[in-house]
Write a protein that holds these residues in place. Sequence first.
Motif, PDB file in Angstrom:
ATOM      1  N   GLN A  20     -48.096  -6.207  35.421  1.00  0.00           N
ATOM      2  CA  GLN A  20     -48.154  -6.649  36.954  1.00  0.00           C
ATOM      3  C   GLN A  20     -47.208  -5.915  37.593  1.00  0.00           C
ATOM      4  OE1 GLN A  20     -47.091 -10.677  36.957  1.00  0.00           O
ATOM      5  NE2 GLN A  20     -48.767 -11.433  35.767  1.00  0.00           N
ATOM      6  N   GLN A  21     -47.735  -5.287  38.691  1.00  0.00           N
ATOM      7  CA  GLN A  21     -46.948  -4.410  39.542  1.00  0.00           C
ATOM      8  C   GLN A  21     -46.721  -5.346  40.915  1.00  0.00           C
ATOM      9  OE1 GLN A  21     -48.758  -0.733  40.318  1.00  0.00           O
ATOM     10  NE2 GLN A  21     -48.065   0.069  38.315  1.00  0.00           N
ATOM     11  N   ASP A  26     -44.960  -0.408  44.033  1.00  0.00           N
ATOM     12  CA  ASP A  26     -45.720   0.739  44.717  1.00  0.00           C
ATOM     13  C   ASP A  26     -45.085   1.420  45.694  1.00  0.00           C
ATOM     14  OD1 ASP A  26     -47.839  -0.123  43.228  1.00  0.00           O
ATOM     15  OD2 ASP A  26     -48.577  -1.624  44.743  1.00  0.00           O
ATOM     16  N   LYS A  27     -44.151   0.848  46.593  1.00  0.00           N
ATOM     17  CA  LYS A  27     -43.275   1.547  47.644  1.00  0.00           C
ATOM     18  C   LYS A  27     -42.413   2.575  46.994  1.00  0.00           C
ATOM     19  CE  LYS A  27     -43.276  -2.113  51.131  1.00  0.00           C
ATOM     20  NZ  LYS A  27     -42.660  -3.348  51.934  1.00  0.00           N
ATOM     21  N   ASP A  28     -41.639   2.000  45.880  1.00  0.00           N
ATOM     22  CA  ASP A  28     -40.891   2.791  45.196  1.00  0.00           C
ATOM     23  C   ASP A  28     -41.691   4.133  44.716  1.00  0.00           C
ATOM     24  OD1 ASP A  28     -38.863   1.112  45.573  1.00  0.00           O
ATOM     25  OD2 ASP A  28     -38.888   0.217  43.746  1.00  0.00           O
ATOM     26  N   ARG A  29     -42.807   3.772  44.186  1.00  0.00           N
ATOM     27  CA  ARG A  29     -43.660   4.956  43.687  1.00  0.00           C
ATOM     28  C   ARG A  29     -44.014   5.964  44.693  1.00  0.00           C
ATOM     29  NH1 ARG A  29     -48.004   2.602  40.615  1.00  0.00           N
ATOM     30  NH2 ARG A  29     -46.460   2.392  39.004  1.00  0.00           N
TER      31      ARG A  29
END
Length: 150
Positions: A20-21, A26-29
């Motif tokens: 689970q993400q 996602d913002k960090d990535r």
Amino acid sequence: MKKLVLAIAFMGMGSFVMAQQTPQQDKDREAKRAEMQQKRQQKQQEHLDQMQKDLNLNQSQVSQIKALHEKREAEMKADFEKNKQQREAKMGEMKQKREQMDADMKKILTEDQYNKWQADRKAKMEKRKGEMKGKGGKKPMRNASPVQAN
């Protein structure tokens, strides 16, 4: 037997939680990707500046070299995209072979043996992932020979 069942249950829950993400991840990535892009561009500029200094290049030469690098980068990106379908097909083929091996092993082994085999295989995969993270995920260059000074 109870320990084995518990171990498998915990591994299943752990993989579910890891899968689970969150939007924050996602913002960090994306932020990390942007930072890496900026660092790469900075290194390219530093390299170009160093070439200008070492080779005593004029502005025309610098702009031509920069254009050449951008052209090469675009070509490499296009090649990467072109080969993407082949890579995906190969990965699908490998997944199918792995699933077939699992099915064959399940026929051969007892349930306990199969569960132990799966757990061992998963542990080895995690170990390899950890080793790759430790190395930075980069493979050593093949056929790389040191440059010899004359």
